[in-house]
Motif scaffolding. Sequence first.
Motif, PDB file in Angstrom:
ATOM      1  N   ARG A  14     -84.722 -49.299 -34.463  1.00 16.74           N
ATOM      2  CA  ARG A  14     -85.054 -48.201 -35.415  1.00 16.74           C
ATOM      3  C   ARG A  14     -84.146 -48.740 -36.415  1.00 16.74           C
ATOM      4  O   ARG A  14     -84.577 -48.856 -37.692  1.00 16.74           O
ATOM      5  CB  ARG A  14     -84.563 -46.858 -35.203  1.00 16.74           C
ATOM      6  N   THR A  15     -82.937 -49.271 -36.345  1.00 15.97           N
ATOM      7  CA  THR A  15     -82.175 -49.660 -37.505  1.00 15.97           C
ATOM      8  C   THR A  15     -82.348 -51.039 -37.853  1.00 15.97           C
ATOM      9  O   THR A  15     -82.804 -51.390 -39.315  1.00 15.97           O
ATOM     10  CB  THR A  15     -80.727 -49.618 -36.835  1.00 15.97           C
ATOM     11  N   ALA A  16     -82.927 -51.760 -37.015  1.00 18.03           N
ATOM     12  CA  ALA A  16     -83.660 -53.286 -37.381  1.00 18.03           C
ATOM     13  C   ALA A  16     -84.726 -52.955 -38.335  1.00 18.03           C
ATOM     14  O   ALA A  16     -84.853 -53.763 -39.203  1.00 18.03           O
ATOM     15  CB  ALA A  16     -83.655 -53.910 -36.176  1.00 18.03           C
ATOM     16  N   GLY A  17     -85.627 -51.958 -37.878  1.00 23.61           N
ATOM     17  CA  GLY A  17     -86.703 -51.810 -38.849  1.00 23.61           C
ATOM     18  C   GLY A  17     -86.259 -51.356 -40.414  1.00 23.61           C
ATOM     19  O   GLY A  17     -86.801 -51.593 -41.388  1.00 23.61           O
ATOM     20  N   LEU A  18     -85.194 -50.570 -40.262  1.00 23.26           N
ATOM     21  CA  LEU A  18     -84.724 -50.118 -41.844  1.00 23.26           C
ATOM     22  C   LEU A  18     -84.138 -51.142 -42.618  1.00 23.26           C
ATOM     23  O   LEU A  18     -84.448 -51.349 -43.615  1.00 23.26           O
ATOM     24  CB  LEU A  18     -83.490 -49.067 -41.607  1.00 23.26           C
ATOM     25  N   THR A 121     -81.420 -46.519 -49.248  1.00 20.12           N
ATOM     26  CA  THR A 121     -82.607 -47.260 -49.705  1.00 20.12           C
ATOM     27  C   THR A 121     -83.762 -46.280 -49.883  1.00 20.12           C
ATOM     28  O   THR A 121     -84.854 -46.923 -50.184  1.00 20.12           O
ATOM     29  CB  THR A 121     -82.634 -48.408 -48.840  1.00 20.12           C
ATOM     30  N   GLY A 122     -83.634 -44.774 -49.589  1.00 21.51           N
ATOM     31  CA  GLY A 122     -84.927 -44.024 -49.632  1.00 21.51           C
ATOM     32  C   GLY A 122     -85.959 -44.267 -48.670  1.00 21.51           C
ATOM     33  O   GLY A 122     -87.067 -43.973 -48.834  1.00 21.51           O
ATOM     34  N   GLN A 123     -85.417 -44.738 -47.410  1.00 17.90           N
ATOM     35  CA  GLN A 123     -86.158 -44.889 -46.226  1.00 17.90           C
ATOM     36  C   GLN A 123     -86.249 -43.787 -45.536  1.00 17.90           C
ATOM     37  O   GLN A 123     -85.520 -42.916 -45.344  1.00 17.90           O
ATOM     38  CB  GLN A 123     -85.914 -46.141 -45.426  1.00 17.90           C
ATOM     39  N   GLU A 124     -87.454 -43.296 -44.832  1.00 16.89           N
ATOM     40  CA  GLU A 124     -87.381 -42.196 -43.720  1.00 16.89           C
ATOM     41  C   GLU A 124     -86.624 -42.798 -42.602  1.00 16.89           C
ATOM     42  O   GLU A 124     -86.678 -43.673 -42.116  1.00 16.89           O
ATOM     43  CB  GLU A 124     -88.933 -41.908 -43.340  1.00 16.89           C
ATOM     44  N   TYR A 125     -85.950 -41.374 -42.045  1.00 16.87           N
ATOM     45  CA  TYR A 125     -85.025 -41.776 -40.978  1.00 16.87           C
ATOM     46  C   TYR A 125     -85.099 -40.568 -40.021  1.00 16.87           C
ATOM     47  O   TYR A 125     -84.609 -39.484 -40.443  1.00 16.87           O
ATOM     48  CB  TYR A 125     -83.762 -42.046 -41.284  1.00 16.87           C
ATOM     49  N   GLU A 126     -85.808 -40.580 -38.663  1.00 20.60           N
ATOM     50  CA  GLU A 126     -85.619 -39.519 -37.962  1.00 20.60           C
ATOM     51  C   GLU A 126     -84.873 -40.021 -36.684  1.00 20.60           C
ATOM     52  O   GLU A 126     -85.652 -40.726 -35.784  1.00 20.60           O
ATOM     53  CB  GLU A 126     -87.168 -39.025 -37.866  1.00 20.60           C
ATOM     54  N   PRO A 127     -83.651 -39.869 -36.267  1.00 22.02           N
ATOM     55  CA  PRO A 127     -83.148 -40.517 -35.131  1.00 22.02           C
ATOM     56  C   PRO A 127     -83.464 -39.762 -33.816  1.00 22.02           C
ATOM     57  O   PRO A 127     -84.038 -38.518 -33.954  1.00 22.02           O
ATOM     58  CB  PRO A 127     -81.698 -40.402 -35.421  1.00 22.02           C
TER      59      PRO A 127
END
Length: 180
Positions: A14-18, A121-127
């Motif tokens: 998930r973090t790599a995708g961000l 960075t304004g990206q979606e994040y749902e852990p």
Amino acid sequence: MEDMMPLMTRASERTAGLVRGVRREQFGSATPCAKFDVKDLVNHLEWVAELFESLGRGGPSVEQGPYAGDFPERTERTLAAWSRPEAWEGTSPAMGLPMTALAHMYLVDMVVHGWDLARATGQEYEPDPEVVSRALHFTEQMAEMGRQRGAFGPPVAVPDDAPPFDRLLGLIGRDPAWTG
């Protein structure tokens, strides 16, 4: 190990995708982690991956190098190191902590710094809820040590009934309401 590897993998991916979603023009943007702008945060993540790869192989602590732009590849090597059963045995010679504690530290770094990066960075994040649950449980036990070692800031008050991820963020010194 059996229950942690899937959590570490999901958080790392998930973090790599961000990180892949960061645009160069965002490198100088502020992050919720006050000491890092976006580029510094990605560089820190690169170091975290390199450090925990070394620790997972029983190696030394490593110094942070310059930004390289290869965080996703580094996480793959980190996960490969920790996928070996012997990585989970005993205490780290470099850190003096049980290997299971180090794996949890890596998990906390991935989930929290993923949020930092997404917010900046304004990206979606749902852990992943299971990742958050494990990270929160570990952090509740280690928060004071984390503060003493400079890894966590002073706690930020959040309501007792706040979602688990907000409680994790507050516990380590992040304001869940942070906006750039």
